[in-house]
Design a protein around this motif. Structure first.
Motif, PDB file in Angstrom:
ATOM      1  N   MET A 181     -31.205 -10.894  12.488  1.00 35.33           N
ATOM      2  CA  MET A 181     -31.994 -11.594  11.467  1.00 35.33           C
ATOM      3  C   MET A 181     -31.196 -11.767  10.183  1.00 35.33           C
ATOM      4  O   MET A 181     -31.189 -12.850   9.575  1.00 35.33           O
ATOM      5  CB  MET A 181     -33.290 -10.822  11.175  1.00 35.33           C
ATOM      6  CG  MET A 181     -34.358 -10.947  12.237  1.00 35.33           C
ATOM      7  SD  MET A 181     -35.938 -10.195  11.727  1.00 35.33           S
ATOM      8  CE  MET A 181     -35.623  -8.450  12.042  1.00 35.33           C
ATOM      9  N   ILE A 182     -30.522 -10.712   9.762  1.00 34.00           N
ATOM     10  CA  ILE A 182     -29.741 -10.749   8.520  1.00 34.00           C
ATOM     11  C   ILE A 182     -28.608 -11.766   8.628  1.00 34.00           C
ATOM     12  O   ILE A 182     -28.403 -12.601   7.739  1.00 34.00           O
ATOM     13  CB  ILE A 182     -29.180  -9.348   8.195  1.00 34.00           C
ATOM     14  CG1 ILE A 182     -30.319  -8.385   7.859  1.00 34.00           C
ATOM     15  CG2 ILE A 182     -28.190  -9.417   7.032  1.00 34.00           C
ATOM     16  CD1 ILE A 182     -29.921  -6.921   7.906  1.00 34.00           C
ATOM     17  N   ALA A 183     -27.875 -11.724   9.746  1.00 28.26           N
ATOM     18  CA  ALA A 183     -26.732 -12.629   9.931  1.00 28.26           C
ATOM     19  C   ALA A 183     -27.194 -14.077  10.071  1.00 28.26           C
ATOM     20  O   ALA A 183     -26.597 -14.993   9.480  1.00 28.26           O
ATOM     21  CB  ALA A 183     -25.945 -12.205  11.174  1.00 28.26           C
ATOM     22  N   LYS A 184     -28.241 -14.300  10.850  1.00 27.36           N
ATOM     23  CA  LYS A 184     -28.724 -15.656  11.094  1.00 27.36           C
ATOM     24  C   LYS A 184     -29.195 -16.315   9.793  1.00 27.36           C
ATOM     25  O   LYS A 184     -28.950 -17.505   9.560  1.00 27.36           O
ATOM     26  CB  LYS A 184     -29.880 -15.608  12.109  1.00 27.36           C
ATOM     27  CG  LYS A 184     -30.324 -16.987  12.592  1.00 27.36           C
ATOM     28  CD  LYS A 184     -31.561 -16.879  13.472  1.00 27.36           C
ATOM     29  CE  LYS A 184     -31.272 -16.198  14.784  1.00 27.36           C
ATOM     30  NZ  LYS A 184     -32.463 -16.204  15.681  1.00 27.36           N
ATOM     31  N   ALA A 185     -29.871 -15.530   8.944  1.00 31.96           N
ATOM     32  CA  ALA A 185     -30.400 -16.067   7.690  1.00 31.96           C
ATOM     33  C   ALA A 185     -29.336 -16.127   6.593  1.00 31.96           C
ATOM     34  O   ALA A 185     -29.547 -16.758   5.557  1.00 31.96           O
ATOM     35  CB  ALA A 185     -31.581 -15.227   7.218  1.00 31.96           C
ATOM     36  N   GLY A 186     -28.208 -15.461   6.805  1.00 37.48           N
ATOM     37  CA  GLY A 186     -27.131 -15.525   5.833  1.00 37.48           C
ATOM     38  C   GLY A 186     -27.290 -14.586   4.659  1.00 37.48           C
ATOM     39  O   GLY A 186     -26.756 -14.848   3.569  1.00 37.48           O
ATOM     40  N   TYR A 187     -27.991 -13.486   4.871  1.00 35.89           N
ATOM     41  CA  TYR A 187     -28.124 -12.490   3.814  1.00 35.89           C
ATOM     42  C   TYR A 187     -27.028 -11.432   3.952  1.00 35.89           C
ATOM     43  O   TYR A 187     -26.472 -11.234   5.031  1.00 35.89           O
ATOM     44  CB  TYR A 187     -29.506 -11.828   3.865  1.00 35.89           C
ATOM     45  CG  TYR A 187     -30.636 -12.777   3.517  1.00 35.89           C
ATOM     46  CD1 TYR A 187     -30.722 -13.340   2.255  1.00 35.89           C
ATOM     47  CD2 TYR A 187     -31.609 -13.117   4.462  1.00 35.89           C
ATOM     48  CE1 TYR A 187     -31.746 -14.214   1.930  1.00 35.89           C
ATOM     49  CE2 TYR A 187     -32.632 -13.998   4.153  1.00 35.89           C
ATOM     50  CZ  TYR A 187     -32.700 -14.546   2.884  1.00 35.89           C
ATOM     51  OH  TYR A 187     -33.709 -15.414   2.567  1.00 35.89           O
ATOM     52  N   SER A 188     -26.780 -10.734   2.866  1.00 33.48           N
ATOM     53  CA  SER A 188     -25.720  -9.728   2.879  1.00 33.48           C
ATOM     54  C   SER A 188     -26.227  -8.353   3.299  1.00 33.48           C
ATOM     55  O   SER A 188     -25.438  -7.495   3.683  1.00 33.48           O
ATOM     56  CB  SER A 188     -25.061  -9.628   1.501  1.00 33.48           C
ATOM     57  OG  SER A 188     -26.023  -9.280   0.518  1.00 33.48           O
ATOM     58  N   CYS A 189     -27.553  -8.159   3.215  1.00 28.61           N
ATOM     59  CA  CYS A 189     -28.100  -6.850   3.558  1.00 28.61           C
ATOM     60  C   CYS A 189     -29.574  -6.977   3.928  1.00 28.61           C
ATOM     61  O   CYS A 189     -30.215  -8.018   3.698  1.00 28.61           O
ATOM     62  CB  CYS A 189     -27.937  -5.864   2.391  1.00 28.61           C
ATOM     63  SG  CYS A 189     -28.788  -6.393   0.885  1.00 28.61           S
ATOM     64  N   LYS A 190     -30.116  -5.910   4.472  1.00 29.24           N
ATOM     65  CA  LYS A 190     -31.516  -5.865   4.902  1.00 29.24           C
ATOM     66  C   LYS A 190     -32.470  -6.044   3.729  1.00 29.24           C
ATOM     67  O   LYS A 190     -33.524  -6.668   3.861  1.00 29.24           O
ATOM     68  CB  LYS A 190     -31.746  -4.528   5.603  1.00 29.24           C
ATOM     69  CG  LYS A 190     -33.133  -4.303   6.165  1.00 29.24           C
ATOM     70  CD  LYS A 190     -33.129  -3.080   7.057  1.00 29.24           C
ATOM     71  CE  LYS A 190     -32.553  -1.873   6.353  1.00 29.24           C
ATOM     72  NZ  LYS A 190     -32.338  -0.720   7.242  1.00 29.24           N
ATOM     73  N   LEU A 193     -33.188  -9.646   2.946  1.00 32.44           N
ATOM     74  CA  LEU A 193     -34.101 -10.222   3.933  1.00 32.44           C
ATOM     75  C   LEU A 193     -35.538  -9.809   3.627  1.00 32.44           C
ATOM     76  O   LEU A 193     -36.455 -10.650   3.659  1.00 32.44           O
ATOM     77  CB  LEU A 193     -33.701  -9.757   5.336  1.00 32.44           C
ATOM     78  CG  LEU A 193     -34.652 -10.138   6.478  1.00 32.44           C
ATOM     79  CD1 LEU A 193     -34.697 -11.648   6.670  1.00 32.44           C
ATOM     80  CD2 LEU A 193     -34.225  -9.447   7.776  1.00 32.44           C
ATOM     81  N   ILE A 194     -35.751  -8.550   3.330  1.00 31.80           N
ATOM     82  CA  ILE A 194     -37.095  -8.040   3.021  1.00 31.80           C
ATOM     83  C   ILE A 194     -37.647  -8.721   1.777  1.00 31.80           C
ATOM     84  O   ILE A 194     -38.803  -9.164   1.753  1.00 31.80           O
ATOM     85  CB  ILE A 194     -37.054  -6.517   2.837  1.00 31.80           C
ATOM     86  CG1 ILE A 194     -36.800  -5.827   4.186  1.00 31.80           C
ATOM     87  CG2 ILE A 194     -38.359  -6.000   2.221  1.00 31.80           C
ATOM     88  CD1 ILE A 194     -36.487  -4.352   4.066  1.00 31.80           C
ATOM     89  N   ALA A 195     -36.810  -8.832   0.740  1.00 28.23           N
ATOM     90  CA  ALA A 195     -37.257  -9.462  -0.504  1.00 28.23           C
ATOM     91  C   ALA A 195     -37.676 -10.912  -0.264  1.00 28.23           C
ATOM     92  O   ALA A 195     -38.702 -11.373  -0.786  1.00 28.23           O
ATOM     93  CB  ALA A 195     -36.146  -9.398  -1.548  1.00 28.23           C
ATOM     94  N   ALA A 196     -36.913 -11.638   0.544  1.00 30.58           N
ATOM     95  CA  ALA A 196     -37.230 -13.036   0.836  1.00 30.58           C
ATOM     96  C   ALA A 196     -38.528 -13.159   1.629  1.00 30.58           C
ATOM     97  O   ALA A 196     -39.346 -14.048   1.372  1.00 30.58           O
ATOM     98  CB  ALA A 196     -36.081 -13.680   1.610  1.00 30.58           C
TER      99      ALA A 196
END
Length: 208
Positions: A181-190, A193-196
């Motif tokens: 999920m993190i890699a697919k969405a292009g975030y640097s950390c978990k 992803l949670i904040a988004a």
């Protein structure tokens, strides 16, 4: 005359729903309240044909929980949930018996008015799916329901081992799903992803 109770804690949306109702002589606006718990008491003591209800109301009281309570004690009262929460769990709960219909606030005035009429006439009006939201490089539809449930459980305080046990998989499997999920969405950390997910209302955990 269709007697309508509005349950909404935002002043601007209160005025908007009241305006919609006042445009049609078929509707009689009975009252507007900010708290879903108050709506349950009103319906138990007054003749209400339709409750136009938000999900997240005053003090974070749950409009879906209130809708279910109203339907149990006042079976002839229709519940129409109108919400900005795109969390798929909200739509799932509404369809499971907490509401007669659900629609989203970003739709136009005529469309919401049509859903009101159809709900009062006995139809159950629900979108096929919750709206998609953008999560950096992807939209929420690119996260599987299983991954979304893992994310929801983690936000609610479950550890990887607890998630693995409840979802009948290994801890390595849970870890892999978060990494994907993190890699697919292009975030640097978990945490990003949670904040988004929380900011976009893709996952809602504050309802009481």
């Amino acid at each position: 005359m269709i007697r309508v109770l509005v349950v909404e804690d935002q002043k601007i949306m209160q005025k908007y729903f009241e305006y919609i109702l006042l445009q049609d002589t078929e509707f009689r606006h009975v009252q507007t309240v900010a708290d879903a718990d108050t709506a349950v008491k009103i319906c138990q003591n007054s003749a209400i044909d339709l409750v136009l209800m938000d999900v997240q109301t005053y003090h974070n009281h749950d409009g879906l929980k209130a809708g279910k309570a109203i339907k149990e004690t006042c079976p002839y009262t229709k519940i129409l949930i109108v919400t900005s929460l795109v969390d798929p769990k909200v739509l799932e709960r509404a369809k499971s018996g907490c509401a007669d219909s659900l629609w989203y606030k970003d739709h136009g005035e005529e469309e919401i008015r049509d859903v009101i009429r159809r709900t009062v006439s006995g139809e159950h009006v629900f979108p096929d799916a919750a709206p998609n939201v953008e999560l950096n490089w992807i939209t929420s539809s690119e996260i599987s329901p299983r991954q979304l449930e893992m994310l929801r459980m983690y936000i609610c305080g479950y550890s990887y081992s607890e998630i693995a046990r409840k979802m009948n998989c290994s801890m390595a499997g849970v870890r892999w799903n978060f990494q994907e999920m993190i890699a697919k969405a292009g975030y640097s950390c978990k945490e990003d992803l949670i904040a988004a997910a929380l900011e976009s209302k893709l996952i809602v955990t504050t309802l009481k």
